[in-house]
Write a protein that holds these residues in place. Structure first.
Motif, mmCIF file in Angstrom:
data_model
loop_
_atom_site.group_PDB
_atom_site.id
_atom_site.type_symbol
_atom_site.label_atom_id
_atom_site.label_comp_id
_atom_site.label_asym_id
_atom_site.label_seq_id
_atom_site.Cartn_x
_atom_site.Cartn_y
_atom_site.Cartn_z
ATOM 1 N N ARG A 57 1.073 5.587 0.055
ATOM 2 C CA ARG A 57 0.380 6.853 0.347
ATOM 3 C C ARG A 57 1.305 7.988 -0.074
ATOM 4 N NH1 ARG A 57 -1.156 9.479 6.008
ATOM 5 N NH2 ARG A 57 -2.908 10.706 5.296
ATOM 6 N N GLU B 30 -3.439 7.725 -3.047
ATOM 7 C CA GLU B 30 -3.179 6.437 -2.401
ATOM 8 C C GLU B 30 -3.330 5.353 -3.449
ATOM 9 O OE1 GLU B 30 -4.350 6.684 2.228
ATOM 10 O OE2 GLU B 30 -6.049 6.464 0.853
ATOM 11 N N ALA C 138 -2.232 14.207 2.184
ATOM 12 C CA ALA C 138 -2.338 13.032 1.307
ATOM 13 C C ALA C 138 -2.887 13.492 -0.038
ATOM 14 C CB ALA C 138 -3.249 11.982 1.923
ATOM 15 N N LYS D 248 0.867 -1.180 0.000
ATOM 16 C CA LYS D 248 0.000 0.000 0.000
ATOM 17 C C LYS D 248 0.905 1.232 0.000
ATOM 18 C CE LYS D 248 -4.256 1.650 1.138
ATOM 19 N NZ LYS D 248 -5.531 1.281 1.609
#
Length: 139
Positions: free
Chosen positions: A94, A104, A101, A92
């Motif tokens: 980000r 993602e 952010a 994963k």
């Protein structure tokens, strides 16, 4: 939760004429962050390939975009393991601009032996699995 951080600056060639990052670059950067992850945990992709004929082929990737990135901005990608199966794992990613952010994504990759006639998925060795588990996302 522990993550591995990969940092870089956006180059002009990563953008369109308006200076906004062209979306396929996010996939390129996720790939770079994945290989950086394995270097940080002590198993650089180059060494895996040369010494053991192991590759990490991409099976699936997805990215969600929240805010555009622009030429000359600094970006940090935080990478962690989301899931580990016998021969396949999910990373994963980000993307952060300072604390914000901006995107993602994830990649599903296989642990594969590349020394035969064609690539073949192999079980992830236990010592590497243990290192990966140090960065596993816990629900």
């Amino acid at each position: 939760m522990r993550t591995v951080e990969y940092q870089f600056q956006i180059n002009w060639g990563d953008t369109d004429a308006a200076g906004i990052v062209f979306y396929p670059n996010f996939y390129k950067w996720m790939d770079q962050a994945s290989h950086h992850f394995f270097s940080v945990i002590g198993y650089p992709s180059s060494r895996l390939f040369v010494e053991e004929k192991i590759g990490l082929p991409l099976l699936e990737a997805q990215c969600k975009f929240y805010s555009p990135l622009f030429f000359d901005e600094s970006v940090t990608i935080q990478t962690r393991i989301e899931e580990i199966k016998e021969k396949v794992f999910t990373l994963k990613h980000r993307f952060l601009r300072e604390e914000q952010a901006v995107a993602e994504g994830y990649e599903i990759r296989a642990w594969a032996f590349l020394g035969g006639e064609k690539p073949k998925a192999h079980p992830i060795p236990e010592p590497i699995r243990q290192k990966m588990n140090d960065f596993k996302e816990f629900a």
